[in-house]
Design a protein around this motif. Structure first.
Motif, short mmCIF file in Angstrom:
data_model
loop_
_atom_site.label_atom_id
_atom_site.label_comp_id
_atom_site.label_asym_id
_atom_site.label_seq_id
_atom_site.Cartn_x
_atom_site.Cartn_y
_atom_site.Cartn_z
N GLY A 12 34.63 56.85 37.89
CA GLY A 12 33.70 56.38 39.07
C GLY A 12 33.81 56.73 40.34
O GLY A 12 32.82 57.23 41.12
N GLY A 13 35.15 56.83 40.85
CA GLY A 13 35.09 57.42 42.18
C GLY A 13 34.39 56.65 43.29
O GLY A 13 34.35 55.32 43.00
N GLY A 14 33.95 57.29 44.18
CA GLY A 14 33.18 56.59 45.11
C GLY A 14 31.66 56.97 45.19
O GLY A 14 30.90 56.77 46.25
N ARG A 15 31.33 57.15 43.90
CA ARG A 15 29.85 57.57 43.80
C ARG A 15 28.90 56.40 44.04
O ARG A 15 29.31 55.21 44.22
N THR A 16 27.64 56.68 44.42
CA THR A 16 26.53 55.61 44.89
C THR A 16 25.90 55.10 43.48
O THR A 16 25.56 56.04 42.94
N PHE A 17 25.81 53.94 43.35
CA PHE A 17 25.29 53.38 42.00
C PHE A 17 23.68 53.00 42.38
O PHE A 17 23.48 52.01 43.08
N GLU A 25 19.76 53.09 32.83
CA GLU A 25 20.50 51.99 32.61
C GLU A 25 21.66 51.55 34.11
O GLU A 25 22.14 52.37 34.56
N TRP A 26 21.32 50.55 34.44
CA TRP A 26 22.30 49.87 35.58
C TRP A 26 23.62 49.92 34.91
O TRP A 26 24.01 49.34 33.86
N PRO A 27 24.73 50.35 35.84
CA PRO A 27 26.10 50.49 35.52
C PRO A 27 26.57 49.09 35.28
O PRO A 27 26.19 48.37 35.99
N ASN A 28 27.59 49.17 34.38
CA ASN A 28 28.34 47.81 34.12
C ASN A 28 29.50 47.91 34.88
O ASN A 28 30.32 48.71 35.00
N LEU A 29 29.72 46.70 35.68
CA LEU A 29 30.67 46.63 36.92
C LEU A 29 31.93 46.98 36.03
O LEU A 29 32.87 47.47 36.73
N VAL A 30 32.04 46.28 35.03
CA VAL A 30 33.53 46.34 34.39
C VAL A 30 33.88 47.68 34.17
O VAL A 30 34.91 48.18 34.30
N GLY A 31 33.02 48.56 33.48
CA GLY A 31 33.23 49.82 33.22
C GLY A 31 33.64 50.63 34.57
O GLY A 31 34.26 51.50 34.61
N VAL A 32 32.82 50.33 35.67
CA VAL A 32 33.15 50.97 37.02
C VAL A 32 34.49 50.82 37.28
O VAL A 32 35.37 51.79 37.68
N VAL A 33 35.04 49.70 37.46
CA VAL A 33 36.31 49.15 37.77
C VAL A 33 37.37 49.78 36.79
O VAL A 33 38.34 50.39 37.46
N ILE A 206 37.17 38.94 38.57
CA ILE A 206 35.80 39.52 39.03
C ILE A 206 34.56 38.99 38.61
O ILE A 206 33.50 39.69 38.65
N VAL A 207 34.68 37.80 38.08
CA VAL A 207 33.45 37.00 37.84
C VAL A 207 32.27 36.92 38.59
O VAL A 207 31.25 37.29 38.52
N THR A 208 33.04 36.71 39.67
CA THR A 208 31.76 36.37 40.88
C THR A 208 31.41 37.68 41.41
O THR A 208 30.08 38.02 41.68
N TYR A 209 32.06 38.70 41.40
CA TYR A 209 31.59 40.03 41.43
C TYR A 209 30.61 40.48 40.62
O TYR A 209 29.62 41.10 40.78
N ILE A 210 30.79 40.18 39.47
CA ILE A 210 29.94 40.56 38.32
C ILE A 210 28.67 40.08 38.36
O ILE A 210 27.47 40.52 38.45
N ARG A 211 28.60 38.84 38.96
CA ARG A 211 27.35 37.92 38.84
C ARG A 211 26.52 38.62 40.14
O ARG A 211 25.29 38.61 40.19
N ILE A 212 27.23 38.87 41.32
CA ILE A 212 26.41 39.68 42.51
C ILE A 212 25.83 40.81 42.12
O ILE A 212 24.74 41.40 42.44
#
Length: 240
Positions: A12-17, A25-33, A206-212
């Motif tokens: 993932g690194g510091g790429r822009t999403f 497809e919008w990236p899955n935050l869990v996959g990014v982390v 990271i539940v709150t992060y996922i919602r945002i």
């Protein structure tokens, strides 16, 4: 725990999403982390070139949403980094067994932690859905323990919990996790015939992060006109 050397650059690194087209497809935050390497998480400059000063006005909704993706990721990375820097104080638990399923693993807590109100014992951390946990074959006390002697850096996301007793506050019997890489079963035997220990330390939830993160998906919002109308015409409670 599988032996190996963790990489210095995550997938993932510091790429822009952001989507380049509506079909992407919008990236899955869990996959990014889970794609971040230890070096990524500890890199304070990972999103240095991506986090900009947020303007007071925006030409459209898409540009507004894109302004917040990198700041959100940086906030998450910083919180995760802070936990890794203070591993001796984060809650942890010994895992007695881990089973590999088709698309995830299931972990079972040690029997001495299957007691009522385990939160009274800091070494008996009870996982929650949404937790990001560090997996290690030694009880982590310092960040150097995560990769010492060639250990791979492994983190996982808790997807579900099964069992437990609501009447005596007992923790669930097992938990489902998605890991950042291959892990060996906790009850595999080493060359000396002894069982391999496995520990889980909670880094953050990271539940709150996922919602945002889901709310920053422009294409998803664009198809939900009702939600956009509520955002544009929002009125604080008590105001006409």
């Amino acid at each position: 725990m599988e032996r190996g050397r963790g990489g210095s650059g995550g997938r993932g690194g510091g790429r822009t999403f952001q989507r380049n087209n509506a079909g992407e497809e919008w990236p899955n935050l869990v996959g990014v982390v889970l794609s971040w390497s230890l070096a990524d998480v500890m890199n304070k400059d990972l999103f240095k070139d991506k986090v900009k000063q947020i303007p007071s006005t925006f030409p459209n909704l898409k540009s507004y949403l894109e302004c917040y993706t990198s700041p959100l990721l940086e906030e998450l990375r910083a919180e995760m980094s802070s936990s890794l820097e203070s591993l001796s104080t984060v809650p942890s638990v010994r895992i007695s067994r881990i089973e590999e399923k088709r698309d995830k693993h299931e972990i079972y807590l040690a029997s001495d932690c299957q007691v009522a109100k385990p939160h009274n014992r800091p070494e008996c951390y009870t996982p929650s859905v949404g937790d990001v946990i560090l997996l290690s074959d030694v009880k982590p006390g310092h960040i150097s323990d995560t990769t010492r002697n060639g250990r791979p850096y492994r983190v996982a996301f808790v997807t579900d919990a099964d069992g437990g007793d609501e009447y005596d506050d007992s923790p669930p019997a097992k938990y489902g996790i998605v890991a950042s890489g291959k892990i060996d079963a906790a009850d595999d035997e080493r060359q000396d015939g002894k069982s391999t220990s496995l520990f889980a330390a909670c880094l953050l939830n990271i539940v709150t992060y996922i919602r945002i993160w889901r709310c920053l998906d422009y294409e998803a919002l664009r198809t939900n006109r009702g939600l956009i109308e509520k955002m544009v015409n929002y009125q604080p409670v008590g105001l006409p």
